[in-house]
Enzyme design. Structure first.
Site, mmCIF file in Angstrom:
data_model
loop_
_atom_site.group_PDB
_atom_site.id
_atom_site.type_symbol
_atom_site.label_atom_id
_atom_site.label_comp_id
_atom_site.label_asym_id
_atom_site.label_seq_id
_atom_site.Cartn_x
_atom_site.Cartn_y
_atom_site.Cartn_z
ATOM 1 N N ASP A 410 0.835 -1.191 0.000
ATOM 2 C CA ASP A 410 0.000 0.000 0.000
ATOM 3 C C ASP A 410 0.877 1.251 0.000
ATOM 4 O OD1 ASP A 410 -2.754 1.207 0.493
ATOM 5 O OD2 ASP A 410 -1.637 2.003 2.193
ATOM 6 N N GLU A 466 1.740 -0.425 -4.990
ATOM 7 C CA GLU A 466 0.850 0.681 -5.317
ATOM 8 C C GLU A 466 1.787 1.871 -5.495
ATOM 9 O OE1 GLU A 466 -3.314 2.571 -3.716
ATOM 10 O OE2 GLU A 466 -1.711 2.288 -2.252
#
Length: 783
Positions: A410, A466
């Site tokens: 993330d 990401e």
């Protein structure tokens, strides 16, 4: 993870910090506990002064009535079972004293400490590591640490010996028993403690091994453990748990999924920003879990039931989930949030990293302020030598002990930012020569990514970034990759959304997406470095993407100010769920168009949980705070749609798996791929073109023809001439189910085929507006 979903979390930290800071463990005063320590004074030197300053009291350790105590070892970090006891080791550079607090499970519920053992710096400290070995009865025993040292936020230190802190390396963290339920004191931040490991019966993996599926063959399914089975329609014994997911894996197998990407399963506090929701009449919670408390601990409240050993139960049930997934040929990837923690900003709660060594674990500005590249109050100091070793140890643990197959990072771009250079020369105003690297500056060869990429254990697992963060760093196509990192391709999402809804100027970019984005993934990278997706947990679901032009986030309690405003969605003519029959038909067609584009593109397709049956969140594109129907998989809806969109998705995934040409290891060349327009081999890449078609040589299907017409006008397409063969329809998204996919087992297949024959005999095909087709070659039989 979009920064906006955390925007409200640190608005509440000030309020929660008051609760948390007062929530300490009082020392035992019962008569059956005799004093454990004899205090002696020591002094320490301030970093900016040569004068001694008495800043702490260290207590001389005596023998424990409960445990045999010895010096212990500084490595490995965390609790380690050995020699019929447990070795405890914790890194803390700037502390001057350390105490290990042992707490029985029953005492934890009563806000008591069972026993405290003060560590002797001369025996229990090596370098910057505190350590001790204990032997005794650890059944249902928990632990934590007290550290003393400077409390000087402007210098980056938050030492307070009244706080009992979690070990960053704790393998299980205990707090409340039930998900989302306040304790008797109504504290959103209940007392927490770490589980002391014991030498229990080894988990039976039944010979389980990592599947090591070729990444080019993956079909990823992003899912939330609690959301997947929490709805009553799941009809399972333990909804919202690891066990629940394991019970429902056959649904994913039926769909054709071979890789699940679990949204955060590390321990987090779901009541972090608990507040009443006046819109829905329930409470806002941290449902998604992008706010980690313990990176080694699985989310305990995803266990099937609470018990005295429900921490051990959670660990075992996570392992069972992985084992059962592997039995079905499904890999397990974890979404890890190694960019920030739940401790928020300067006003946030102190329960672990901030109290252990704040200036090491977080990126700090010169006067102690927190850099906020995560959008959630703090930023993990990923490239600090100690922190990057922590990250490496954490990932190794989940691979070796829990058998996960990979990780999605993330806000992964934070790992490419430089670490804090926390010393007097650059922080406290001392004169230095030359320019200093500002904390958080993007660097081309980040040490932590280098370590992960070249680690002998992690080298074989899936690594997905990401490739952006909340500080404006956007690295899609440019993330430091070492030839093995894949990326969530946000550009694929944006381009495909705009082309499919009929926006001019995207035909060429759409063609790049179909090829696996070779314009982005150069320098020896492959199509599978691109994780292609239309929808994910951030943003609209697939059904909402074709139903709403505007987000509808009022239920989040932030006056619709949260969530992404640029969604490239189209409601097909009318806003919201209540629409005319013709609009609803067009919406279904557009959903099929999106799914076709995902399945025929080179790269790795990713599907969001519930999109296979058309799950709606009512236009809410940021449902991070809802433990309700918005985030729950509706098994009843899936059954209702079983012969419609679910069937379509299942058939398309199977088709992709069967076609050798739709999961290439290299970008397609002219030998295999041919572009077409309304006439064969004459593609139209003009600004106003809304038609893209290609044919692809395939060793299994011989050749496939795919076309997209995103215009509002129907058109007649001339097909490539293949002597001795005829094109036959396989997919036409303009047709109602089940004729949108003409499979060999389709009832009345021959009747359906006759409707096309006079067109195909002329080597043309009529395409309706906003439709896509897949045609297959079939040999012409002699009359």
């Amino acid at each position: 993870m979009d920064a906006i979903k955390c925007s409200s979390s640190f608005l509440h930290h000030t309020k929660l910090n008051t609760l948390f800071s007062n929530h300490t463990f009082p020392k035992i005063s019962a008569p059956n506990f005799k004093p454990l320590f004899r205090p002696i004074s020591i002094s320490a030197k301030d970093r900016r002064s040569n004068e001694a300053e008495n800043i702490a009291v260290v207590e001389k350790p005596l023998k424990s009535d409960r445990f045999f105590i010895s010096d212990g070892l500084p490595s490995p970090f965390g609790p380690t079972v050995r020699d019929d006891g447990v070795n405890f080791s914790v890194y803390s550079t700037n502390s001057v004293s350390a105490t290990i607090c042992l707490i029985s499970l029953s005492d934890l519920r009563q806000n008591k400490v069972t026993e405290e053992i003060q560590l002797d710096p001369s025996r229990n400290r090596t370098g910057h590591v505190w350590h001790v070995f204990l032997r005794g009865d650890f059944k249902d025993m928990l632990y934590g640490y007290r550290f003393d040292g400077k409390f000087s936020p402007e210098e980056g230190h938050y030492y307070d010996s009244s706080n009992i802190l979690l070990d960053p390396y704790a393998k299980a963290i205990i707090s409340r028993d039930e998900f989302g339920v306040l304790g008797p004191d109504d504290n959103c931040w209940p007392q927490m403690a770490c589980m002391v490991p014991t030498r229990e019966e080894e988990f039976d993996w039944e010979g389980d091994m990592h599947l090591k599926l070729p990444q080019k063959d993956l079909v990823i399914y992003e899912m939330h453990v609690r959301g997947f089975t929490r709805h009553e329609s799941s009809k399972i014994e333990f909804p919202g748990t690891y066990q629940g997911v394991a019970e429902k894996l056959d649904h994913l197998k039926e769909l054709g999924i071979n890789c699940i990407e679990l949204m955060p399963c590390h321990e987090f506090n779901e009541l972090e920003y608990y507040s009443y929701n006046t819109i829905l009449g329930d409470h806002r919670v941290n449902f998604w879990g992008y706010s980690t408390i313990g990176f080694f601990s699985p989310m305990i409240r995803y266990a099937s039931a609470s018990s005295n050993n429900f921490a051990g139960r959670a660990i075992n049930e996570f392992k069972i989930l992985v084992k059962e997934a592997h039995k079905r040929g499904i890999e397990v990837i974890m979404d890890v949030v190694l960019n920030h923690t739940a401790e928020g900003n300067e006003k946030g709660p102190i329960f672990s990293f901030r109290g252990v060594d704040n200036s090491v674990y977080y990126m700090l500005a010169p006067k102690g302020e927190f850099y906020n590249y995560s959008g959630c109050g703090n930023t993990f100091n990923c490239n600090h030598p100690v922190v990057r070793q922590f990250i490496l140890d954490c990932l190794r643990y989940w691979v070796t002990e829990m058998h996960v197959d990979g990780f999605r990072f993330d806000l992964g771009s934070i790992m490419s930012r430089s670490s804090s250079l926390w010393d007097a020369a650059n922080v406290y105003g001392a004169d230095v020569e030359g320019d200093l690297l500002t904390t958080g500056t993007p660097i081309s060869c980040p040490p932590v990514i280098d370590m992960i990429s070249n680690d002998p254990i992690l080298r074989g697992v899936k690594l997905i970034a990401e490739a952006w963060d909340a500080g404006g760093l956007y690295q899609v196509g440019m993330f430091p990759h070492w030839g093995i990192w894949s990326e969530w391709n946000g550009k694929f999402r944006d381009v495909v959304r705009q082309f499919i809804k009929g926006t001019d100027g995207f035909s060429g970019a759409f063609a790049e997406c179909l090829c696996g984005s070779p314009n982005l993934y150069q320098g020896g990278r492959k199509p599978w470095h691109s994780i292609n997706f239309i929808c994910a947990h951030d943003g609209f679901t697939l059904a909402d993407l074709v139903t709403y032009n505007n987000k509808n986030n009022l239920a989040n309690g932030e006056e619709n100010n949260d969530g992404e405003n640029h969604n490239y969605s189209w409601n097909c003519g009318e806003e919201g769920d209540f629409a005319s029959i013709s609009v609803k038909r067009l919406r279904k067609r557009q959903m099929r168009n999106f799914f076709v584009s995902l399945m025929v593109s080179q790269g790795v397709p990713m599907i969001y949980m519930g999109d296979e049956y058309g799950h709606t969140k009512g236009g809410n594109n940021n449902t991070y705070c809802h433990d309700n129907y918005m985030n729950y998989f509706r098994w009843d809806k899936k059954e209702e749609a079983h012969s419609d969109f679910f069937r379509f998705c299942r058939i398309l995934i199977k088709f992709r798996d069967e076609c050798e040409s739709l999961g290439l290891n290299d970008f397609p060349t002219a030998k295999r791929l041919q572009w077409h327009g309304l006439a064969p081999e004459i593609p139209n890449w003009s600004e106003t073109s809304r038609f893209v078609a290609f044919s692809l040589v395939d060793s299994v299907k011989k050749e496939i023809y795919v076309a997209f017409n995103t215009s509002h006008l129907a058109t007649l397409v001339s097909l490539p001439n293949r002597p001795g063969y005829r094109w036959e329809p396989f997919v036409d998204t303009s047709k109602p189910s089940p004729y949108d996919c003409i499979t060999p087992d389709l009832p009345e297949r021959e009747t359906a085929m006759k409707q096309y024959r006079h067109f195909l005999d002329a080597n043309v095909y009529p395409m309706l507006s906003y439709s896509s087709i897949i045609l297959l070659l079939s040999p012409i039989k002699d009359p």
